[in-house]
Write an enzyme that holds these catalytic residues in place. Structure first.
Site, PDB file in Angstrom:
ATOM      1  N   GLY A 130       2.193  60.709 -13.140  1.00 42.90           N
ATOM      2  CA  GLY A 130       3.257  61.586 -12.325  1.00 42.90           C
ATOM      3  C   GLY A 130       3.324  61.353 -10.805  1.00 42.90           C
ATOM      4  CG  ASP A 131       1.845  61.739  -6.721  1.00 43.17           C
ATOM      5  OD1 ASP A 131       2.856  61.467  -6.160  1.00 43.17           O
ATOM      6  OD2 ASP A 131       1.239  62.576  -6.050  1.00 43.17           O
ATOM      7  CB  VAL A 132       1.981  55.780  -9.618  1.00 44.33           C
ATOM      8  CG1 VAL A 132       1.300  54.241  -9.195  1.00 44.33           C
ATOM      9  CG2 VAL A 132       1.465  55.969 -10.843  1.00 44.33           C
TER      10      VAL A 132
END
Length: 277
Positions: A130-132
């Site tokens: 969800g937040d690479v």
């Protein structure tokens, strides 16, 4: 003033985000170094923040992979709300890029391959990261890469209520187009778009979309095609340039899976070693 957490000595603040603060810490019982993520006290929506840290604990305690941050303990049912993680000496990819602007091709491939291995493990277990982004990829002293910060990790469909309420879960410049639609959706391929943006940035020192306001960024992601990396660098192996383009495809189904990305990057690593020999 540094908070007091039973069982841990907080040494210094390392950073944090909208809902948490991260500290370098030491386990009082073992004396071992660790990182401790503590829910902030000054939150307007504490109920949502608690739900997010509980989801992070669930994902982090369920997953085990050498390239994924390891959560070793959690207190998420009552105050103080916190997570304890393995200590990973080194620096973030963001710090590296600030210093070097862009990375050698072989190193960018190496970092991306290990990050994709971590995503493969997450997706196989049913979780999205969800937040690479470079801030959440840590290049560990002594070698190796660790994907960190599971603050937005979740199972498919779990973000539906947050998205309907207008929450933006992720970092704007690394969001996938489907996250910016009027009716946002998420798939495993969402993580792969963010990985593609990160790889593009490692290779070029810039982003595939112009940097602007949040509104401009969302509009571009909805309507515009990303920059072709071959317009920025003409010395990339054709297979690598093709992979970057496929990771940045606007339609999720057109992007390769994390497992396929690992396989393709391994071939590119082998080719680079042969050229160097």
């Amino acid at each position: 003033m540094t908070p007091r957490i039973p069982g841990y000595c907080l040494l210094q603040r390392l950073g944090g985000g909208p809902i948490t603060t991260v500290y370098e810490a030491r386990d009082d019982e073992t004396g071992e170094p660790c990182a401790l993520k503590l829910l902030r006290d000054d939150l307007d929506d504490r109920t949502t923040a608690i739900k997010l840290i509980q989801r992070e604990a669930r994902a982090g305690l369920a997953l085990r992979h050498p390239h994924l941050v390891q959560i070793t303990a959690a207190s998420v049912l009552h105050d103080p709300y916190f997570l304890v993680m393995d200590w990973c000496p080194g620096e973030t990819l963001r710090a590296r890029l600030r210093r070097e602007f862009r990375l050698p091709i072989a190193e960018a491939i190496w970092i991306t391959r290990q990050t994709a291995e971590a995503l493969t493990a997450m997706h196989t277990a049913g979780f999205l990261h969800g937040d690479v982004k470079p801030d959440n990829i840590r290049v560990v002293a002594g070698g190796g890469v660790v994907l960190t910060d599971l603050g937005f990790a979740h199972r498919l469909g779990e973000n539906a209520a947050f998205l309907r309420d207008g929450f933006l879960l992720g970092t704007p410049n690394y969001l996938a187009p489907e996250q910016c639609d009027e009716w946002p959706v998420e798939e495993y391929a969402t993580d792969l778009f963010s990985l593609g943006v990160t790889l593009f940035e490692m290779l070029t020192g810039t982003l595939p979309y112009p940097v602007g306001s949040l509104r401009d960024t969302i509009r571009r992601l909805r309507r515009e095609e990303p920059m072709d990396i071959r317009d920025v660098r003409d010395d990339l192996p054709p297979a690598l340039a093709t992979l970057v383009g496929q990771l940045l495809e606007r339609e999720p189904e057109d992007r390769p899976s994390a497992r396929a990305v690992v396989q393709r990057l391994v071939r590119l690593e082998i080719s680079s070693l042969r050229r160097a020999a």
